[in-house]
Design an enzyme around this catalytic site. Structure first.
Site, mmCIF file in Angstrom:
data_model
loop_
_atom_site.group_PDB
_atom_site.id
_atom_site.type_symbol
_atom_site.label_atom_id
_atom_site.label_comp_id
_atom_site.label_asym_id
_atom_site.label_seq_id
_atom_site.Cartn_x
_atom_site.Cartn_y
_atom_site.Cartn_z
ATOM 1 N N ASN A 103 39.268 41.014 30.029
ATOM 2 C CA ASN A 103 38.649 41.519 31.211
ATOM 3 C C ASN A 103 39.204 40.656 32.207
ATOM 4 O OD1 ASN A 103 36.986 42.831 29.702
ATOM 5 N ND2 ASN A 103 35.361 41.440 29.841
ATOM 6 N N ASP A 105 37.747 40.386 35.188
ATOM 7 C CA ASP A 105 36.529 40.405 36.371
ATOM 8 C C ASP A 105 36.205 38.940 36.546
ATOM 9 O OD1 ASP A 105 34.830 39.775 33.993
ATOM 10 O OD2 ASP A 105 34.316 41.620 33.843
ATOM 11 N N HIS A 120 44.854 39.382 30.248
ATOM 12 C CA HIS A 120 45.326 40.744 31.132
ATOM 13 C C HIS A 120 45.296 40.268 32.670
ATOM 14 C CE1 HIS A 120 44.466 44.016 27.758
ATOM 15 N NE2 HIS A 120 45.453 43.172 27.628
ATOM 16 N N CYS A 128 53.429 38.249 44.417
ATOM 17 C CA CYS A 128 54.342 39.037 45.266
ATOM 18 C C CYS A 128 55.355 39.809 44.441
ATOM 19 C CB CYS A 128 55.242 37.912 46.091
ATOM 20 S SG CYS A 128 56.254 38.599 47.124
ATOM 21 N N CYS A 150 56.546 36.289 52.663
ATOM 22 C CA CYS A 150 58.108 36.710 52.596
ATOM 23 C C CYS A 150 58.200 37.845 53.146
ATOM 24 C CB CYS A 150 58.591 36.141 51.207
ATOM 25 S SG CYS A 150 58.357 37.644 50.006
ATOM 26 N N GLY A 187 32.543 43.812 22.380
ATOM 27 C CA GLY A 187 32.606 44.582 23.388
ATOM 28 C C GLY A 187 34.276 45.345 23.705
ATOM 29 N N ALA A 232 25.817 43.689 23.906
ATOM 30 C CA ALA A 232 26.165 42.249 23.647
ATOM 31 C C ALA A 232 25.213 41.360 24.610
ATOM 32 C CB ALA A 232 27.718 42.204 24.692
HETATM 33 N N1 APR Z 1 27.659 45.667 24.469
HETATM 34 C C1 APR Z 1 28.578 45.571 23.609
HETATM 35 N N2 APR Z 1 29.755 46.507 23.781
HETATM 36 C C2 APR Z 1 29.667 47.377 24.625
HETATM 37 C C3 APR Z 1 28.491 47.528 25.663
HETATM 38 C C4 APR Z 1 27.295 46.543 25.464
HETATM 39 N N3 APR Z 1 26.763 46.570 26.343
HETATM 40 N N4 APR Z 1 28.903 48.382 26.517
HETATM 41 C C5 APR Z 1 30.211 49.243 26.197
HETATM 42 N N5 APR Z 1 30.429 48.458 24.945
HETATM 43 C C6 APR Z 1 31.651 48.570 24.092
HETATM 44 C C7 APR Z 1 32.186 50.139 23.859
HETATM 45 O O1 APR Z 1 31.354 50.557 22.420
HETATM 46 C C8 APR Z 1 33.478 50.153 23.799
HETATM 47 O O2 APR Z 1 34.107 49.798 22.558
HETATM 48 O O3 APR Z 1 32.787 48.137 24.909
HETATM 49 C C9 APR Z 1 33.895 48.731 24.402
HETATM 50 C C10 APR Z 1 34.750 49.159 25.780
HETATM 51 O O4 APR Z 1 36.044 49.320 25.513
HETATM 52 P P1 APR Z 1 36.984 49.932 26.532
HETATM 53 O O5 APR Z 1 36.415 50.508 27.682
HETATM 54 O O6 APR Z 1 38.348 50.337 25.839
HETATM 55 O O7 APR Z 1 37.534 48.209 27.219
HETATM 56 P P2 APR Z 1 38.513 47.319 26.532
HETATM 57 O O8 APR Z 1 38.601 47.288 24.949
HETATM 58 O O9 APR Z 1 38.132 45.935 27.177
HETATM 59 O O10 APR Z 1 39.996 47.962 27.088
HETATM 60 C C11 APR Z 1 41.118 47.045 26.690
HETATM 61 O O11 APR Z 1 42.423 48.285 28.113
HETATM 62 O O12 APR Z 1 42.262 49.588 30.179
HETATM 63 C C12 APR Z 1 42.763 48.352 29.572
HETATM 64 O O13 APR Z 1 43.827 46.491 30.289
HETATM 65 C C13 APR Z 1 42.588 47.214 30.107
HETATM 66 O O14 APR Z 1 41.710 45.175 29.484
HETATM 67 C C14 APR Z 1 41.556 46.684 29.281
HETATM 68 C C15 APR Z 1 42.023 47.035 27.791
#
Ligand code: APR
Length: 247
Positions: A103, A105, A120, A128, A150, A187, A232
């Site tokens: 993440n 964020d 990430h 820059c 710059c 997640g 989560a």
């Molecule tokens: N609690 C637990 N899991 C959850 C919840 C929740 N409240 N809400 C959603 N999820 C799960 C979904 O089921 C899914 O498996 O979180 C996951 C989110 O998956 P993605 O949207 O694919 O996110 P992520 O795995 O972090 O993506 C990886 O991809 O877009 C790029 O660089 C970006 O870091 C990111 C990477």
């Protein structure tokens, strides 16, 4: 669920080192949208197009619009009980704990996680495109296309599709994964590599117990020894309470 919760707590109790890998799902209950849950689009653009070097080359204004919108969203959100539970977990293991997050964020940092690898990058930082200077700008509003002192254009200090991870942070993440006895995977859809490959690294190098916390089964599920399926923000506090209850 209760049986799985107990198994996860038992594994954590026996563990010397713990590594946590988080993805967008840990921030979902804070109000940060996940990537793949919706249709994978942002205002009609594919996420890959607003988060890639090619996209930035083609239309930097569009890419900055996307990131400025994400920065504005993150300004309004707070860590949730899932982030806080992971801080309690770190308190227990101290330096034998590492949290690797995909993440950008900053919510783990705001919650108080100390041993944090943001593999990430971060929405807080700019880089820059010419001199490479990285600056932490917090979440204050930025110009539509910000520029460096710059003169060159700035970009978000974020790892985009088709880019490599920063080697120092990635090396540290691989070490944490290969040394841990328990890997908690929270997640993430586990489809983006190399981040997702930390799970087989933990499994193969140290035969770590993999605990998955997610709403659904994912690409990580076949590595998981224990699956805790639910939000989560509810599951992680229960897991930490179970661990502390029987400590
Ligand atoms: N609690 C637990 N899991 C959850 C919840 C929740 N409240 N809400 C959603 N999820 C799960 C979904 O089921 C899914 O498996 O979180 C996951 C989110 O998956 P993605 O949207 O694919 O996110 P992520 O795995 O972090 O993506 C990886 O991809 O877009 C790029 O660089 C970006 O870091 C990111 C990477």
């Amino acid at each position: 669920f209760d049986g799985e919760l107990k198994r996860a707590a038992d594994a954590l109790r026996a563990a010397s080192r713990v590594c946590v890998l988080t993805g967008a799902g840990v921030s979902a209950e804070s109000g940060v949208p996940t990537f793949r849950a919706s249709d994978g689009l942002w205002e009609g653009h594919r996420i890959e197009d607003v988060a890639s070097p090619m996209g930035f080359e083609r239309d930097p204004r569009l890419v900055w619009n996307f990131y400025n919108a994400r920065r504005a969203n993150v300004r309004t959100v707070r860590p949730n009980p899932g982030h806080h539970a992971l801080v309690r977990l770190e308190d227990r293991y101290g330096t034998r704990f590492t949290l690797v997050t995909q993440n950008v964020d900053g919510l783990h940092r705001v919650a108080g996680t100390k041993s944090l690898l943001e593999i990430h990058g971060s929405l807080y930082r700019t880089r820059c495109t010419y001199c490479g200077e990285v600056l932490d700008r917090g979440l204050d509003a930025l110009p539509a296309i910000p520029h460096c002192h710059c003169g060159a254009m700035l970009r978000p200090d974020i790892v985009w599709f088709n880019e490599n991870l920063p080697p120092d942070v990635w090396d540290a993440a691989q070490i944490a994964a290969s040394e841990c006895d328990v890997m908690l995977v929270v997640g993430t859809s586990a489809v983006v590599h190399p981040a997702a490959s930390l799970i087989p690294i933990a499994k193969r190098t140290n035969d770590a117990t993999v605990v998955e916390v997610n709403m659904t089964r994912t690409e990580a599920s076949h590595y998981a020894d224990v699956g805790l399926y639910g939000p989560a923000g509810e599951v992680l506090p229960k897991l930490v309470a179970e661990l502390e209850r029987t400590a």
